[in-house]
Design a protein around this motif. Structure first.
Motif, PDB file in Angstrom:
ATOM      1  N   TYR A   3       0.841  -1.190   0.000  1.00  0.00           N
ATOM      2  CA  TYR A   3       0.000   0.000   0.000  1.00  0.00           C
ATOM      3  C   TYR A   3       0.879   1.243   0.000  1.00  0.00           C
ATOM      4  O   TYR A   3       2.075   1.179   0.215  1.00  0.00           O
ATOM      5  N   ARG A   4       0.252   2.368  -0.251  1.00  0.00           N
ATOM      6  CA  ARG A   4       0.964   3.645  -0.232  1.00  0.00           C
ATOM      7  C   ARG A   4       0.409   4.485   0.909  1.00  0.00           C
ATOM      8  O   ARG A   4      -0.770   4.496   1.172  1.00  0.00           O
ATOM      9  N   ALA A  39     -10.647  -6.923   0.138  1.00  0.00           N
ATOM     10  CA  ALA A  39     -11.939  -6.263   0.362  1.00  0.00           C
ATOM     11  C   ALA A  39     -11.751  -4.908   1.044  1.00  0.00           C
ATOM     12  O   ALA A  39     -12.562  -4.003   0.859  1.00  0.00           O
ATOM     13  N   ALA A  40     -10.673  -4.766   1.821  1.00  0.00           N
ATOM     14  CA  ALA A  40     -10.377  -3.503   2.501  1.00  0.00           C
ATOM     15  C   ALA A  40      -9.602  -2.543   1.594  1.00  0.00           C
ATOM     16  O   ALA A  40      -9.267  -1.440   2.012  1.00  0.00           O
ATOM     17  N   GLY A  41      -9.287  -2.966   0.361  1.00  0.00           N
ATOM     18  CA  GLY A  41      -8.634  -2.090  -0.592  1.00  0.00           C
ATOM     19  C   GLY A  41      -7.128  -2.234  -0.712  1.00  0.00           C
ATOM     20  O   GLY A  41      -6.485  -1.436  -1.389  1.00  0.00           O
ATOM     21  N   TYR A  42      -6.546  -3.227  -0.073  1.00  0.00           N
ATOM     22  CA  TYR A  42      -5.098  -3.420  -0.156  1.00  0.00           C
ATOM     23  C   TYR A  42      -4.735  -4.275  -1.370  1.00  0.00           C
ATOM     24  O   TYR A  42      -5.493  -5.138  -1.789  1.00  0.00           O
ATOM     25  N   GLY A  43      -3.541  -4.049  -1.897  1.00  0.00           N
ATOM     26  CA  GLY A  43      -2.981  -4.924  -2.911  1.00  0.00           C
ATOM     27  C   GLY A  43      -2.274  -6.065  -2.189  1.00  0.00           C
ATOM     28  O   GLY A  43      -1.463  -5.814  -1.294  1.00  0.00           O
ATOM     29  N   VAL A  44      -2.591  -7.296  -2.518  1.00  0.00           N
ATOM     30  CA  VAL A  44      -2.010  -8.432  -1.810  1.00  0.00           C
ATOM     31  C   VAL A  44      -1.539  -9.506  -2.781  1.00  0.00           C
ATOM     32  O   VAL A  44      -2.000  -9.589  -3.910  1.00  0.00           O
ATOM     33  N   SER A  45      -0.600 -10.298  -2.301  1.00  0.00           N
ATOM     34  CA  SER A  45      -0.173 -11.506  -3.002  1.00  0.00           C
ATOM     35  C   SER A  45       0.156 -12.539  -1.938  1.00  0.00           C
ATOM     36  O   SER A  45       0.313 -12.213  -0.769  1.00  0.00           O
ATOM     37  N   ILE A  46       0.237 -13.789  -2.351  1.00  0.00           N
ATOM     38  CA  ILE A  46       0.542 -14.866  -1.415  1.00  0.00           C
ATOM     39  C   ILE A  46       1.904 -15.436  -1.761  1.00  0.00           C
ATOM     40  O   ILE A  46       2.186 -15.728  -2.924  1.00  0.00           O
ATOM     41  N   GLU A  47       2.749 -15.575  -0.748  1.00  0.00           N
ATOM     42  CA  GLU A  47       4.083 -16.133  -0.922  1.00  0.00           C
ATOM     43  C   GLU A  47       4.136 -17.514  -0.300  1.00  0.00           C
ATOM     44  O   GLU A  47       3.486 -17.776   0.706  1.00  0.00           O
ATOM     45  N   SER A  48       4.937 -18.364  -0.888  1.00  0.00           N
ATOM     46  CA  SER A  48       5.144 -19.709  -0.368  1.00  0.00           C
ATOM     47  C   SER A  48       6.558 -19.812   0.181  1.00  0.00           C
ATOM     48  O   SER A  48       7.489 -19.239  -0.377  1.00  0.00           O
ATOM     49  N   GLN A  49       6.711 -20.548   1.259  1.00  0.00           N
ATOM     50  CA  GLN A  49       8.025 -20.699   1.880  1.00  0.00           C
ATOM     51  C   GLN A  49       8.866 -21.752   1.169  1.00  0.00           C
ATOM     52  O   GLN A  49      10.081 -21.730   1.246  1.00  0.00           O
ATOM     53  N   SER A  50       8.262 -22.673   0.495  1.00  0.00           N
ATOM     54  CA  SER A  50       9.020 -23.764  -0.117  1.00  0.00           C
ATOM     55  C   SER A  50       9.022 -23.655  -1.639  1.00  0.00           C
ATOM     56  O   SER A  50       8.119 -23.098  -2.235  1.00  0.00           O
ATOM     57  N   ILE A  51      10.063 -24.212  -2.233  1.00  0.00           N
ATOM     58  CA  ILE A  51      10.183 -24.291  -3.682  1.00  0.00           C
ATOM     59  C   ILE A  51      10.224 -25.766  -4.049  1.00  0.00           C
ATOM     60  O   ILE A  51      11.019 -26.519  -3.501  1.00  0.00           O
ATOM     61  N   LYS A  52       9.362 -26.162  -4.985  1.00  0.00           N
ATOM     62  CA  LYS A  52       9.372 -27.546  -5.430  1.00  0.00           C
ATOM     63  C   LYS A  52      10.504 -27.737  -6.437  1.00  0.00           C
ATOM     64  O   LYS A  52      10.510 -27.127  -7.490  1.00  0.00           O
ATOM     65  N   ASP A 106       6.544   8.242  -1.903  1.00  0.00           N
ATOM     66  CA  ASP A 106       6.875   7.837  -3.270  1.00  0.00           C
ATOM     67  C   ASP A 106       6.981   6.328  -3.395  1.00  0.00           C
ATOM     68  O   ASP A 106       6.606   5.765  -4.414  1.00  0.00           O
ATOM     69  N   ARG A 107       7.516   5.704  -2.374  1.00  0.00           N
ATOM     70  CA  ARG A 107       7.714   4.253  -2.411  1.00  0.00           C
ATOM     71  C   ARG A 107       6.551   3.530  -1.738  1.00  0.00           C
ATOM     72  O   ARG A 107       6.051   3.979  -0.710  1.00  0.00           O
ATOM     73  N   PRO A 108       6.143   2.392  -2.301  1.00  0.00           N
ATOM     74  CA  PRO A 108       5.077   1.628  -1.652  1.00  0.00           C
ATOM     75  C   PRO A 108       5.591   0.977  -0.364  1.00  0.00           C
ATOM     76  O   PRO A 108       6.778   0.701  -0.223  1.00  0.00           O
ATOM     77  N   ILE A 109       4.696   0.751   0.548  1.00  0.00           N
ATOM     78  CA  ILE A 109       5.019   0.071   1.796  1.00  0.00           C
ATOM     79  C   ILE A 109       4.638  -1.397   1.628  1.00  0.00           C
ATOM     80  O   ILE A 109       3.527  -1.718   1.207  1.00  0.00           O
ATOM     81  N   VAL A 110       5.570  -2.285   1.932  1.00  0.00           N
ATOM     82  CA  VAL A 110       5.347  -3.724   1.791  1.00  0.00           C
ATOM     83  C   VAL A 110       5.418  -4.347   3.173  1.00  0.00           C
ATOM     84  O   VAL A 110       6.388  -4.161   3.900  1.00  0.00           O
ATOM     85  N   GLU A 111       4.368  -5.079   3.534  1.00  0.00           N
ATOM     86  CA  GLU A 111       4.340  -5.774   4.818  1.00  0.00           C
ATOM     87  C   GLU A 111       4.111  -7.257   4.570  1.00  0.00           C
ATOM     88  O   GLU A 111       3.315  -7.634   3.721  1.00  0.00           O
TER      89      GLU A 111
END
Length: 69
Positions: free
Chosen positions: A8-9, A38-51, A13-18
């Motif tokens: 989010y911003r 739904a609250a208006g944030y940009g989100v993505s899902i990260e995975s801890q493992s790599i296959k 100038d720079r976006p805040i990443v949490e």
């Protein structure tokens, strides 16, 4: 393990990443991501493992990532 990454911003100038807490299932992470969307944030899902055993599909990518670690 999965976690939700929120972007989010806040008037800067720079976006805040949490990064949220780790969840054991993707389903739980998806639920949190949906609430944040739904609250208006940009989100993505990260995975801890790599296959690594991907049937050859991403062997070059896996090798490059392993070389960076």
């Amino acid at each position: 393990m999965y976690r939700v990454r929120t972007i989010y911003r806040s008037g800067t100038d720079r976006p805040i990443v949490e990064h949220g807490p780790w969840h054991e299932s993707r389903k739980d992470a998806e639920r949190w991501a949906e609430m944040l969307r739904a609250a208006g944030y940009g989100v993505s899902i990260e995975s801890q493992s790599i296959k690594i055993d991907s049937g050859g599909e991403n062997d070059d990518l896996a090798a490059a990532l392993a070389g960076m670690a």
